[in-house]
Scaffold this active site. Structure first.
Site, short mmCIF file in Angstrom:
data_model
loop_
_atom_site.label_atom_id
_atom_site.label_comp_id
_atom_site.label_asym_id
_atom_site.label_seq_id
_atom_site.Cartn_x
_atom_site.Cartn_y
_atom_site.Cartn_z
N GLY A 72 0.79 -1.24 0.00
CA GLY A 72 0.00 0.00 0.00
C GLY A 72 0.81 1.27 0.00
O GLY A 72 0.34 2.31 0.48
N GLU A 73 2.03 1.24 -0.54
CA GLU A 73 2.84 2.47 -0.53
C GLU A 73 2.18 3.59 -1.34
O GLU A 73 2.31 4.77 -1.00
CB GLU A 73 4.25 2.19 -1.06
CG GLU A 73 5.15 3.42 -0.99
CD GLU A 73 6.59 3.15 -1.37
OE1 GLU A 73 7.30 4.12 -1.69
OE2 GLU A 73 7.01 1.97 -1.36
N ARG A 75 -1.07 4.20 -1.60
CA ARG A 75 -2.08 4.81 -0.73
C ARG A 75 -1.42 5.66 0.35
O ARG A 75 -1.90 6.74 0.70
CB ARG A 75 -2.93 3.70 -0.09
CG ARG A 75 -3.98 3.11 -1.02
CD ARG A 75 -4.49 1.78 -0.49
NE ARG A 75 -3.61 0.69 -0.84
CZ ARG A 75 -3.58 -0.49 -0.21
NH1 ARG A 75 -4.39 -0.71 0.81
NH2 ARG A 75 -2.75 -1.44 -0.60
#
Length: 678
Positions: A72-73, A75
């Protein structure tokens, strides 16, 4: 699994994440969506632990240092942008905390990234390579991500690209297919490719294929593979190795070069050895047929073969190879000639044609070996050429030809004469430029008339010549320059035909108002096609008058004439006749026109001035269209007027045309010279 709201400041990207590129526009769009709807899917993190020592102690302990992103980097980056805008509104990020080892975390990162639709091919190549390094097989990786084994292997090879080409693939300026080809090369060849195509906006697969073809030589196009003797495929000269056993043959390394293998013969990846074998094979080939070859100083005779060289255009490497091979053959005492210096032209029958032996026997053609028959490497090819006789002497024995040197010298002698004539002609042309604009008057001399006629004839189409001159009827082709000159000189009775055809050609070219042809076309076509021209002209005129009559009526209702001037409505005199004759006073022509136009606003006014009739303004425009005469302008007392006219003796021709076009005409007889009344 519990979701925690963790302060954004203690969450950090992972250096292990294979994804390195994030599009700014897409991140901004994601930030806007989160601002409106909130973060729908939390990110996955793991506690970040460092080994260290506490103050006052030398023992190593685990020290927590926030959290590391596993999934999820993207996000996270979008949320961080919102936090930078409003820390109070976006202080935390929803996260799932999991305890994971480095291998587990990396495996999860790869899984997330490789399942994206827009996965970066370079990141994919890196991820696959790491998975293979960690002990996974290509089959396992392929099965896990729904790819073929070959796809996985190909992607891993992309890691072999030099950094500059890796960046071009990542940016999209180099096609992945091109990268897949070039990644097989060593660094020096990759840098050569970059120097060749690096400046292009888009590097395509075709560019990579052409580069490969120039660097990786196709074996089935080599001289020893093209030989009629199949045993020559095992020729070892030059590199001391058979191609079928050579490690530089791509067919012997199928896993690495499978996509380059066009045939079972493969390609050679070592150009120096490929070139060396070519040179060695040519000398071997010539040694095998040495007894049949023409040597230096020998005359061309039936039964002998001559070596020829048709090469003419080279890059630097090809020229070097060419010069080396020619020098080696010459040192062995063999004659090598340029075919255009010795022979008339090539025989295009195939060597297997039944006519070739008979032509050779009768001395009509010669057997030759073209040393550079294919490509830029020596590859001997049989060719036949028609013999160029050294003179027009027909007493020579069939097949008896002088030595190549003699034929070549005769050719040079004739060429020197041609160059002499070319220089004389160029000198004459330069002198014509220096003379300047001609000042000579009087009738044309014969030489001048022939020159003029030749230029006229040169502009005529081939159909004209095939219709009137036998010299072109058999061939159906346009005459040569010499033939055109001969026609101009010897067929002067046809001059009227030439000139009329020239007129027709020029008048049929693109027409536009004001063009030179516009001034002559009407007169000439009324002479050539009077009935057809009048019929077509009247169709156009009637259509125009029909359109303009409605406009004129509306203008008159508004109180204006067709020139936009206010008109005074007067009681009209009896104008039942189509042609009205009136005498004018001794006022100027324009004054008379204005007076008469008020009396006859719906009539075309013709003013008789000596032996000429003149028309003005709108009347002149109408007459120019109907009669096909030239419309001009004249300035009087600072005012510019339109006018046109025609000789008085043409009144019987032009007056009916004006009336037939639907116009009423008033002929104004000029009783006095208007020039005396200014």
């Amino acid at each position: 699994m519990e979701v925690q709201n963790i302060p954004i400041g203690v969450v950090h990207p992972s250096p292990m994440n294979p994804r390195k590129t994030f599009e700014e526009d897409a991140l901004q769009e994601l930030s806007d969506n989160i601002r409106q709807q909130g973060l729908i899917q939390p990110i996955t993190v793991r506690p970040r632990i460092f080994e260290g020592t506490e103050p006052g102690s030398s023992d190593s302990v685990a020290i927590p240092d926030g959290y590391e992103i596993v999934c999820g980097e993207r996000r996270y980056r979008a949320m961080k942008a919102l936090n930078a805008e409003s820390p109070e509104q976006w202080p935390t990020i929803a996260s799932i905390v999991r305890d994971m080892t480095d291998d587990e975390a990396f495996d999860a990162m790869i899984t997330e990234n490789l399942q994206r639709k827009d996965v970066d091919p370079i990141e994919e190549a890196y991820a696959f390579a790491v998975l293979l390094e960690k002990g996974n097989t290509a089959d396992e990786v392929a099965l896990r991500f729904g790819k073929s084994v070959r796809f996985v292997q190909d992607r891993v090879k992309l890691n072999n690209l030099i950094p500059e080409l890796l960046l071009k693939v990542r940016e999209g300026s180099m096609a992945i297919a091109a990268g897949m080809i070039i990644c097989k090369f060593e660094e020096d060849l990759q840098r050569k490719f970059l120097a060749t195509y690096g400046s292009y906006a888009k590097i395509t697969k075709d560019m990579a294929t052409r580069f490969t073809a120039s660097e990786f030589m196709t074996l089935n196009r080599s001289a020893w593979y093209l030989s009629d003797n199949q045993d020559d495929e095992d020729f070892e000269g030059g590199c001391e190795c058979k191609c079928r056993e050579c490690p530089h043959n791509t067919s012997n390394a199928n896993c690495l070069f499978w996509e380059m293998k066009a045939t079972d013969d493969g390609k050679c990846t070592c150009r120096p050895k490929f070139e060396a074998k070519h040179r060695a094979y040519i000398l071997h080939f010539i040694g095998e047929i040495a007894e049949d070859l023409v040597k230096k100083g020998d005359a061309l005779e039936y039964g002998k073969t001559v070596l020829i060289d048709t090469a003419s255009c080279w890059n630097a490497e090809a020229k070097r190879i060419h010069d080396e091979v020619i020098a080696e053959i010459t040192d062995r005492g063999f004659e090598i000639v340029k075919p255009d210096e010795i022979f008339r032209n090539r025989v295009y029958y195939p060597a297997s044609d039944d006519r070739i032996p008979e032509m050779l026997k009768n001395g009509e053609c010669y057997r030759c070996i073209d040393i550079f028959g294919i490509g830029d490497l020596p590859s001997p090819k049989v060719a036949h050429y028609y013999i160029k006789p050294i003179s027009k002497d027909t007493s020579a024995t069939p097949g008896e030809v002088a030595p190549p040197e003699a034929v070549k010298l005769v050719g040079q002698y004739k060429r020197n004469l041609e160059i002499c004539n070319e220089k004389i002609g160029k000198n004459h042309s330069d002198m014509a430029k220096e003379i300047g604009t001609t000042r000579r008057r009087g009738p044309l001399k014969d030489e001048e008339q022939i020159g003029f006629d030749t230029l006229i004839l040169s502009q005529l189409p081939a159909e004209f010549f095939t219709k009137y001159y036998k010299i072109c009827q058999s061939s159906g082709m346009r005459p040569t320059v010499q033939q055109i000159y001969d026609i101009a000189k010897g067929k002067t009775d046809d001059r009227d035909l030439w000139y009329r055809e020239f007129l027709r050609v020029k008048m049929s070219e693109s027409w536009y108002p004001g063009a030179l042809t516009a001034h002559i076309c009407a007169d000439v076509m009324r002479l050539w096609k009077p009935d057809e021209v009048q019929e077509e002209d009247m169709k156009i005129i009637r259509a125009t008058e029909k359109k303009n009559s409605k406009l004129k009526e509306r203008l008159e209702e508004l109180g204006y004439d067709v020139h936009g001037k206010k008109i005074k409505v007067e009681k009209k005199a009896d104008q039942s006749e189509a042609v009205i004759h009136e005498n004018t006073s001794d006022k100027s022509l324009m004054e008379q026109y204005e007076v008469m136009k008020k009396k006859h606003p719906d009539a075309i006014l013709l003013f008789r001035v000596g032996d000429f009739y003149e028309l003005f303004e709108h009347d002149a425009e109408t007459a120019a269209i109907v009669l096909g005469i030239t419309l001009t302008t004249r300035t009087t007392k600072g005012k510019t007027h339109q006018l046109c006219g025609f000789p008085a003796h043409s009144i019987d021709t032009y007056l009916p045309k004006l009336v037939e076009s639907g116009n009423r005409v008033a002929i104004c007889e000029q009783l006095q010279d208007p020039k005396k009344n200014k």
